[in-house]
Every structure is written in C-alpha cells, then in structure tokens.
Design a protein around this motif. Structure first.
Motif, PDB file in Angstrom:
ATOM      1  N   ARG A 163      42.825  26.462  27.995  1.00  0.00           N
ATOM      2  CA  ARG A 163      41.649  25.666  28.352  1.00  0.00           C
ATOM      3  C   ARG A 163      40.377  26.319  27.820  1.00  0.00           C
ATOM      4  N   VAL A 164      40.307  27.644  27.899  1.00  0.00           N
ATOM      5  CA  VAL A 164      39.122  28.356  27.388  1.00  0.00           C
ATOM      6  C   VAL A 164      38.997  28.161  25.888  1.00  0.00           C
ATOM      7  N   GLN A 165      40.108  28.222  25.168  1.00  0.00           N
ATOM      8  CA  GLN A 165      40.053  28.017  23.721  1.00  0.00           C
ATOM      9  C   GLN A 165      39.589  26.599  23.390  1.00  0.00           C
ATOM     10  N   ALA A 166      40.025  25.604  24.155  1.00  0.00           N
ATOM     11  CA  ALA A 166      39.566  24.233  23.910  1.00  0.00           C
ATOM     12  C   ALA A 166      38.067  24.115  24.157  1.00  0.00           C
ATOM     13  N   VAL A 167      37.576  24.776  25.193  1.00  0.00           N
ATOM     14  CA  VAL A 167      36.128  24.744  25.473  1.00  0.00           C
ATOM     15  C   VAL A 167      35.353  25.403  24.334  1.00  0.00           C
ATOM     16  N   LEU A 168      35.876  26.513  23.828  1.00  0.00           N
ATOM     17  CA  LEU A 168      35.187  27.187  22.722  1.00  0.00           C
ATOM     18  C   LEU A 168      35.135  26.311  21.475  1.00  0.00           C
ATOM     19  N   LEU A 169      36.218  25.584  21.194  1.00  0.00           N
ATOM     20  CA  LEU A 169      36.195  24.674  20.046  1.00  0.00           C
ATOM     21  C   LEU A 169      35.132  23.598  20.235  1.00  0.00           C
ATOM     22  N   GLY A 170      35.016  23.106  21.465  1.00  0.00           N
ATOM     23  CA  GLY A 170      33.963  22.117  21.727  1.00  0.00           C
ATOM     24  C   GLY A 170      32.574  22.706  21.568  1.00  0.00           C
ATOM     25  N   LEU A 171      32.400  23.954  22.002  1.00  0.00           N
ATOM     26  CA  LEU A 171      31.095  24.597  21.880  1.00  0.00           C
ATOM     27  C   LEU A 171      30.715  24.845  20.421  1.00  0.00           C
ATOM     28  N   ALA A 172      31.698  25.022  19.544  1.00  0.00           N
ATOM     29  CA  ALA A 172      31.396  25.249  18.133  1.00  0.00           C
ATOM     30  C   ALA A 172      30.959  23.972  17.434  1.00  0.00           C
ATOM     31  N   ILE A 173      31.309  22.812  17.983  1.00  0.00           N
ATOM     32  CA  ILE A 173      31.045  21.543  17.299  1.00  0.00           C
ATOM     33  C   ILE A 173      29.570  21.176  17.330  1.00  0.00           C
ATOM     34  N   VAL A 174      28.945  21.299  18.510  1.00  0.00           N
ATOM     35  CA  VAL A 174      27.559  20.818  18.653  1.00  0.00           C
ATOM     36  C   VAL A 174      26.596  21.560  17.732  1.00  0.00           C
ATOM     37  N   PRO A 175      26.539  22.899  17.741  1.00  0.00           N
ATOM     38  CA  PRO A 175      25.618  23.567  16.802  1.00  0.00           C
ATOM     39  C   PRO A 175      25.994  23.332  15.341  1.00  0.00           C
ATOM     40  N   ALA A 176      27.283  23.139  15.062  1.00  0.00           N
ATOM     41  CA  ALA A 176      27.685  22.869  13.680  1.00  0.00           C
ATOM     42  C   ALA A 176      27.153  21.524  13.212  1.00  0.00           C
ATOM     43  N   LEU A 177      27.154  20.516  14.085  1.00  0.00           N
ATOM     44  CA  LEU A 177      26.596  19.208  13.720  1.00  0.00           C
ATOM     45  C   LEU A 177      25.089  19.302  13.474  1.00  0.00           C
ATOM     46  N   VAL A 178      24.388  20.026  14.330  1.00  0.00           N
ATOM     47  CA  VAL A 178      22.945  20.195  14.135  1.00  0.00           C
ATOM     48  C   VAL A 178      22.684  20.972  12.849  1.00  0.00           C
ATOM     49  N   LEU A 179      23.504  21.975  12.590  1.00  0.00           N
ATOM     50  CA  LEU A 179      23.342  22.760  11.368  1.00  0.00           C
ATOM     51  C   LEU A 179      23.554  21.886  10.141  1.00  0.00           C
ATOM     52  N   ASP A 180      24.497  20.980  10.193  1.00  0.00           N
ATOM     53  CA  ASP A 180      24.719  20.070   9.066  1.00  0.00           C
ATOM     54  C   ASP A 180      23.529  19.148   8.864  1.00  0.00           C
ATOM     55  N   LEU A 183      21.663  28.880  14.517  1.00  0.00           N
ATOM     56  CA  LEU A 183      22.814  27.995  14.671  1.00  0.00           C
ATOM     57  C   LEU A 183      24.065  28.579  14.007  1.00  0.00           C
ATOM     58  N   THR A 184      23.888  29.161  12.810  1.00  0.00           N
ATOM     59  CA  THR A 184      25.030  29.786  12.138  1.00  0.00           C
ATOM     60  C   THR A 184      25.575  30.934  12.965  1.00  0.00           C
ATOM     61  N   ALA A 185      24.680  31.739  13.519  1.00  0.00           N
ATOM     62  CA  ALA A 185      25.117  32.854  14.358  1.00  0.00           C
ATOM     63  C   ALA A 185      25.860  32.342  15.594  1.00  0.00           C
ATOM     64  N   ALA A 186      25.353  31.243  16.187  1.00  0.00           N
ATOM     65  CA  ALA A 186      25.999  30.692  17.374  1.00  0.00           C
ATOM     66  C   ALA A 186      27.417  30.216  17.065  1.00  0.00           C
ATOM     67  N   VAL A 187      27.568  29.496  15.963  1.00  0.00           N
ATOM     68  CA  VAL A 187      28.905  29.021  15.587  1.00  0.00           C
ATOM     69  C   VAL A 187      29.817  30.202  15.276  1.00  0.00           C
ATOM     70  N   ALA A 188      29.297  31.192  14.552  1.00  0.00           N
ATOM     71  CA  ALA A 188      30.106  32.354  14.191  1.00  0.00           C
ATOM     72  C   ALA A 188      30.558  33.122  15.429  1.00  0.00           C
ATOM     73  N   VAL A 189      29.660  33.253  16.429  1.00  0.00           N
ATOM     74  CA  VAL A 189      30.022  33.963  17.663  1.00  0.00           C
ATOM     75  C   VAL A 189      31.121  33.220  18.408  1.00  0.00           C
ATOM     76  N   VAL A 190      30.990  31.884  18.485  1.00  0.00           N
ATOM     77  CA  VAL A 190      32.027  31.102  19.175  1.00  0.00           C
ATOM     78  C   VAL A 190      33.374  31.241  18.460  1.00  0.00           C
ATOM     79  N   LEU A 191      33.357  31.165  17.145  1.00  0.00           N
ATOM     80  CA  LEU A 191      34.608  31.320  16.391  1.00  0.00           C
ATOM     81  C   LEU A 191      35.179  32.724  16.559  1.00  0.00           C
ATOM     82  N   ALA A 192      34.286  33.737  16.601  1.00  0.00           N
ATOM     83  CA  ALA A 192      34.759  35.105  16.813  1.00  0.00           C
ATOM     84  C   ALA A 192      35.403  35.255  18.187  1.00  0.00           C
ATOM     85  N   MET A 193      34.834  34.616  19.204  1.00  0.00           N
ATOM     86  CA  MET A 193      35.429  34.655  20.540  1.00  0.00           C
ATOM     87  C   MET A 193      36.810  33.989  20.532  1.00  0.00           C
ATOM     88  N   THR A 194      36.931  32.913  19.767  1.00  0.00           N
ATOM     89  CA  THR A 194      38.242  32.256  19.654  1.00  0.00           C
ATOM     90  C   THR A 194      39.255  33.177  18.995  1.00  0.00           C
TER      91      THR A 194
END
Length: 396
Positions: free
Chosen positions: A93-110, A64-75
C-alpha cells in the motif's frame, strides 16, 4: 498472523527457495528500472528548457524534479529493504501511495517544461507499475489521480505558468495513460492466470503421486494380508511348512511393493532412468526370477517422454510381466517398445503355458486401463493367436 502482500499476484511463490530467488530477481529488476527512470528524469530536465536554477521557472523545475526523484528513491528503498517500515504497515500500500505521489509533481513539471519533458515517462511508468504490481483497488485510484491531475494541469489549475498547451495534447496523453494502464493490468491478469495454472498443476501432480502410491500400497498390502491370514490358519492346523511358504510370499510381496514405491517416487522426481533402460532392467529381472527368456525390442528413434507417461509405461510393463509369471508360469515373454511420431506403443506378449497359473481378479488390467485413459491413451489386453497380449498406446 502473517499476511500475503496483495501487491503480488495470486499464486506468488513466496515459500520455497526458488520462489524467494525469483522474488529477489524481480525486486532487483524493479530497482534497476526505477533507477533508470530517475536518471532519465534528472538528465532530461537538466538538458531541456528551462533547466535547473534558483529563480522563476528554473527554481520550480529544480524543486519538482527533486520531489519526484525523492519519491522514486523512497520506492527504491522499499523495494530493496521492505523491513524499514513498521511491521504493521502494508508495504504494498505504501508503494502504491508513493507512485501516486510521484505523478502529481511530474505532471506539473511536464507543464512547465517547454518542448516536452521526460516527466511524462515518469507518469506512464508509475501508471504501469501500479497496474502490474498492485490489485485494482490500489492501481485504479492511481490512474484516476493521474487523469484528474492531467485535466487540472491542462486547464492551468495546477501549473505555476500558463495552461499546458492545447487541450488535444492533454486528451491524447490521457488516452495514452489509459492504454498503458490497460496493457499493464492485462499483463498482471495473465501472470495471475499463469500462477493459477501452475497451482492447479501442482495439485494435479500431488493427486497423481497419491494415486500412484495408493495403487502400489493397496496392491501390495492386500496381497500380504491374504498370505499372512493364510499362514495364521495353516499354523493353527500345524502345517508349519506351508505357513512358512505363505510368510515367504508375503515377505516377497512387501519387498516388491517397497521397490515399486521407490521406482514410482523416482519417476515422479524426474530422476528415473530412460524408459528403454528401465524395461531392460525389468526383462533382466524376469529372466533371473523365472529362468525363461524375456526379449526386448525397441523401435524408432529413442527419446525421453514426460515422467507420467514413462511411469505408466513402466507400471504397465511390470504388471504385464508379473501376470506372465503368475498366470502362465514357465512361459517366456516378449516386450516391444515402439517410438512413433506423436505416440508411443508398448506391447508385452507371452505364449500359452501348459502349467496351471494362479487365478486373478483382473484388477491389474483395470488399473492399467485407467492409467492409459488418464493419459489419453488406450490399453488392449486379451488372447491372441500366439498367446496373450497387452498393448498400451499413448500420445507422446
């Protein structure tokens, strides 16, 4: 056809060199913030339980940490190099989608982490960034996604372990996300309002420039037409010397009009000399042209005034001393500039003349009065005990 990126607030300066430089600085600041959030996430997860690993909860934290980090790196990549996407894609629009994609794994990680996780900061950052940088049509779905994911995690629907703590934590976190979104969206609206005000100021400045140049050209050209028409009629009557005098007057008017236009443009560009220096040059010009005295009295602490006020003062003084030459030939002039607290006053006085002057239509006084009213000031012009006085008073 080029399209403005809707992720920028209205009025975003994208065409000028200053606007491009400001956009570049904002992009660099955003990248630094994204990098700091990514580093905080990785460092925080590495030092908090259960930590990184290759089995069980540790494996989930690692993935999950890697997934969030990859999404943030893409941003980060998109912020630095928007051209990596095909031209038909909307970078915002792509940047907004990436921000949304970072939220879900971050919530599970928390939910997996024990004793709190920096992943909450990632969620809040994503919500705030979406609200600040993107229009409501894009940022609101990001908030709704975060609230939905938070509810699912709180009830244990998305967590690979037990439900994420008591429900009151989920409620408080949801309220915090809404507060972050509201504050960030308010910041965006304020920036948009500021940009709109700046745009209105630019339009007002353009209108002021147009009015200034129009006044100069209308006055100069209309007088030239009158003199040239008179010269034409005099030439038909074989009165060549008088016609030549008219042509010389028209030439002088053209020269003065060009000089006044240059002064107006210089004042509008903020590279005009200080008001006292400009009035001193005007007084010297009067002395050279008429051979009469023109005194200049400056009172109060000298200071620079806004360009439009200095320009109005100079134009009023020019019109006033020109009227002395025209309507009271042979008379001296006295110019007084008084810097007061909260206002500035200009006064031009001349004694009556024994020689007959050239009659005028009073349009110069009308223009000076309109100029004063536009600045919230007043103009007084009329006969006084010791001659004729023009007094301009403006807030400054």
């Amino acid at each position: 056809m080029l399209r403005r990126d809707p992720s920028h607030p209205p009025g975003h300066p994208g065409g000028s060199r200053e606007g491009s430089e400001a956009h570049r600085r904002n992009a660099i600041a955003g990248v630094c913030l994204l990098a700091a959030v990514t580093a905080m996430l990785i460092g925080g997860q590495a030092t908090s339980a259960p930590g990184f690993g290759l089995a069980g909860e540790r494996l989930a934290v690692t993935v999950l940490t890697a997934a969030v980090a990859v999404v943030l790196a893409m941003t980060i990549v998109l912020r630095l190099r928007p051209a990596v996407l095909p031209r038909r894609w909307d970078t915002g629009r792509v940047q907004a989608v990436l921000l949304g994609l970072a939220i879900v794994p971050a919530l599970v990680l928390d939910a997996i982490s024990k004793g709190g996780s920096p992943a909450v900061a990632v969620v809040m950052f994503a919500i705030g960034a979406a609200a600040v940088r993107h229009p409501l049509s894009r940022s609101l779905p990001v908030l709704l996604l975060a609230l939905t994911g938070l509810g699912a995690v709180t009830m244990g629907l998305m967590s690979p372990v037990a439900p994420a703590g008591p429900a009151d934590r989920g409620v408080s976190l949801g309220v915090s996300l809404c507060v972050v979104f509201t504050v960030a969206y308010a910041i965006r609206q304020r920036r948009a309002a500021t940009a709109a005000q700046a745009g209105e100021a630019v339009l007002a400045e353009r209108a002021r420039i147009a009015r200034e140049i129009h006044d100069i050209l209308a006055h100069s050209l209309s007088a030239q037409i009158v003199h040239l028409e008179g010269a034409r009629l005099l030439l038909r009557a074989d009165r060549s010397q008088e016609a030549l005098d008219r042509v010389e007057r028209a030439r002088e008017l053209a020269k003065n009009g060009l000089e006044e236009a240059r002064r107006a443009v210089a004042a509008l560009r903020d590279d005009t000399p200080p008001l006292p220096a400009a009035l001193d040059a005007l007084a010297e010009e009067f002395r050279e042209a008429t051979g009469r005295e023109c005194t200049l009295d400056i009172r109060g602490p000298r200071r620079r005034l806004p360009p439009e006020i200095e320009l109005a003062m100079i134009r009023t003084a020019q019109e006033a001393v020109t009227n002395v030459r025209r309507h009271a030939p042979g008379s001296p002039a006295a110019v007084r500039l008084d810097f007061r607290g909260g206002e500035c006053e200009l006064e031009v006085v001349n004694p009556p003349s024994d020689a007959p002057g050239t009659p005028g239509g009073g349009y110069g006084l009308v223009g000076m009065r309109e100029r004063a009213e536009l600045l919230g000031g007043t103009l007084e012009a009329g006969e006084v005990e010791d001659g004729f006085r023009v007094r301009l008073r403006v807030p400054a």
